[in-house]
Design a protein around this motif. Structure first.
Motif, PDB file in Angstrom:
ATOM      1  N   GLY A  30      28.483  30.281  43.651  1.00 23.58           N
ATOM      2  CA  GLY A  30      27.975  30.207  42.279  1.00 23.58           C
ATOM      3  C   GLY A  30      27.042  31.355  41.955  1.00 23.58           C
ATOM      4  O   GLY A  30      27.065  31.910  40.843  1.00 23.58           O
ATOM      5  N   GLU A  31      26.216  31.733  42.907  1.00 20.42           N
ATOM      6  CA  GLU A  31      25.268  32.841  42.701  1.00 20.42           C
ATOM      7  C   GLU A  31      26.020  34.160  42.500  1.00 20.42           C
ATOM      8  O   GLU A  31      25.689  34.944  41.609  1.00 20.42           O
ATOM      9  N   GLN A  35      26.110  36.529  39.172  1.00 21.58           N
ATOM     10  CA  GLN A  35      25.786  37.954  39.222  1.00 21.58           C
ATOM     11  C   GLN A  35      26.915  38.803  38.657  1.00 21.58           C
ATOM     12  O   GLN A  35      26.675  39.800  37.976  1.00 21.58           O
ATOM     13  N   ALA A  36      28.154  38.420  38.926  1.00 19.99           N
ATOM     14  CA  ALA A  36      29.297  39.163  38.390  1.00 19.99           C
ATOM     15  C   ALA A  36      29.339  39.053  36.871  1.00 19.99           C
ATOM     16  O   ALA A  36      29.609  40.040  36.180  1.00 19.99           O
ATOM     17  N   THR A  41      28.201  41.626  31.515  1.00 23.85           N
ATOM     18  CA  THR A  41      27.427  41.630  30.277  1.00 23.85           C
ATOM     19  C   THR A  41      26.631  42.919  30.146  1.00 23.85           C
ATOM     20  O   THR A  41      26.615  43.553  29.084  1.00 23.85           O
ATOM     21  N   LEU A  42      25.969  43.321  31.228  1.00 26.99           N
ATOM     22  CA  LEU A  42      25.179  44.551  31.182  1.00 26.99           C
ATOM     23  C   LEU A  42      26.068  45.771  30.957  1.00 26.99           C
ATOM     24  O   LEU A  42      25.683  46.697  30.231  1.00 26.99           O
TER      25      LEU A  42
END
Length: 67
Positions: A30-31, A35-36, A41-42
Motif C-alpha cells: 500500500g505504501e 508513493q507511485a 501527480t507530481l
C-alpha cells in the motif's frame, strides 16, 4: 518440563508469524502504491506552466522546489 515445542505450539507460532508477514507485506504494498500515485501527480504538476498552476489555485513555488 521440556523446552521442545509441540506440533500445536509450532503450528500456532507459524500461523502467527505468517499473519505478521502478510500484514507487513500489505502495508508496504500500500505504501509503494501510494508513493507511485504521488509521483504520477507530481509529474503531471511539473508539466504545467506557472500560469496554469495559479489558475487551479496551486502556488508554483510549492511544486517547483528544486534548482
Amino acid at each position: 518440563m521440556t523446552n521442545t515445542l509441540t506440533t500445536t505450539n509450532t503450528t500456532r507460532l507459524t500461523r502467527g508469524l505468517i499473519d505478521l508477514l502478510i500484514g507487513a507485506a500489505g502495508f508496504w504494498f500500500g505504501e509503494k502504491r501510494r508513493q507511485a500515485g504521488l509521483a504520477r501527480t507530481l509529474k503531471a504538476l511539473h508539466e504545467l506552466s506557472d500560469d496554469q498552476l495559479r489558475d487551479i489555485g496551486i502556488d508554483p513555488s510549492l511544486v517547483r522546489t528544486g534548482p
